[in-house]
Write an enzyme that holds these catalytic residues in place. Structure first.
Site, PDB file in Angstrom:
ATOM      1  N   SER A  62       0.851  -1.187   0.000  1.00  0.00           N
ATOM      2  CA  SER A  62       0.000   0.000   0.000  1.00  0.00           C
ATOM      3  C   SER A  62       0.886   1.236   0.000  1.00  0.00           C
ATOM      4  CB  SER A  62      -0.883   0.012   1.258  1.00  0.00           C
ATOM      5  OG  SER A  62      -1.495   1.274   1.471  1.00  0.00           O
ATOM      6  N   TYR A  88      -1.342  -0.691  10.719  1.00  0.00           N
ATOM      7  CA  TYR A  88      -1.643  -1.036   9.328  1.00  0.00           C
ATOM      8  C   TYR A  88      -0.502  -0.606   8.415  1.00  0.00           C
ATOM      9  CZ  TYR A  88      -3.502  -0.987   4.641  1.00  0.00           C
ATOM     10  OH  TYR A  88      -3.655  -1.186   3.286  1.00  0.00           O
TER      11      TYR A  88
END
Length: 244
Positions: A131, A144
């Site tokens: 990501s 995350y």
């Protein structure tokens, strides 16, 4: 025809990838927790396996029982992953942190380790879903973002170890993609709709087609990392807190 195993195939990028690779003529092993959703993907080119990616015993039993022509994996797409919570670190749930680490890091490493000997033998490939959060910190991204930074660095370290084997390893690092991601993270469809409203975000199909492109490049050509954003998203200025 080559065979790809795609984790987290029951929604979003995973589901779109199953369809893209199957349409391109690949044999696809689609894995995920939700058997009812997997059932809608099953077909001549798609073999489904229902298990929780964190459950190594269930995973091994499923993979060890794969029938021909799905038993020899040429490409692993590590797509399964999630984000939970948007609270700052000092208010975050430790259970959420553990779930993200167990799913995004431990399970990804474990299935990679299991399939790696076969991938080396067939000069295959690995595509890991990271990501932009791996590179650009943001409030509430704490664990995350850290898991996705691990995925990116794990990818690059695999590249270093696998030189000379013919195995290609790529980290795909998307920004805003409108899927169930924010719904899972917040538990609110309204919150999810607000995140993507007016942005014209990327779609799951955009990322799936990108991975298919990476997977079908000439074998001498490796993409190490690939960062993707919608035009209406960019990294911003540093946050500054002023005393006063």
């Amino acid at each position: 025809m080559p065979t790809v195993l795609i984790t987290g195939a029951t929604a979003g990028i995973g589901e779109a990838s199953v369809r893209a690779f199957a349409d391109a003529g690949w044999h696809v092993v689609a894995t995920g927790r939700r058997a009812d959703r997997l059932a809608t993907l099953a077909g001549e080119r798609v073999h489904t396996l229902a298990f929780d990616i964190r459950d190594e015993a269930a995973r091994d039993a499923a993979l060890d029982g794969l029938p021909a022509p799905f038993s020899e994996i040429d490409l692993l797409i590590n797509n399964a992953g999630l984000a939970l919570g948007l609270e700052p670190a000092q208010k975050a749930s430790l259970d959420n942190w553990r779930t993200m680490i167990d799913t995004n890091v431990t399970a990804l490493v474990s299935i990679t380790h299991k399939l790696l000997p076969g991938l080396v033998g067939r000069k295959g490939g690995i595509i890991n879903l990271s990501s932009v959060a791996a590179t650009y910190p943001y409030p509430g991204g704490n664990v995350y973002g850290a898991t996705k930074a691990f995925v990116r660095q794990f990818t690059l370290n695999l590249r270093a170890d696998l030189i000379g084997t013919g195995v290609r390893v790529t980290s795909i690092e998307p920004g805003m993609v409108e899927t169930e991601f924010t719904l899972v993270r917040t538990g609110s469809q309204e919150a999810s709709d607000k995140v993507y409203a007016g942005v014209n975000p990327m779609t799951a199909e955009d990322i799936a087609e990108t991975m298919l492109w990476v997977a079908t490049l000439p074998p001498h050509f490796a993409v190490n990392t690939l960062e993707l954003m919608p035009v209406n998203q960019a990294n911003g200025p540093f946050a500054v807190q002023r005393e006063g």
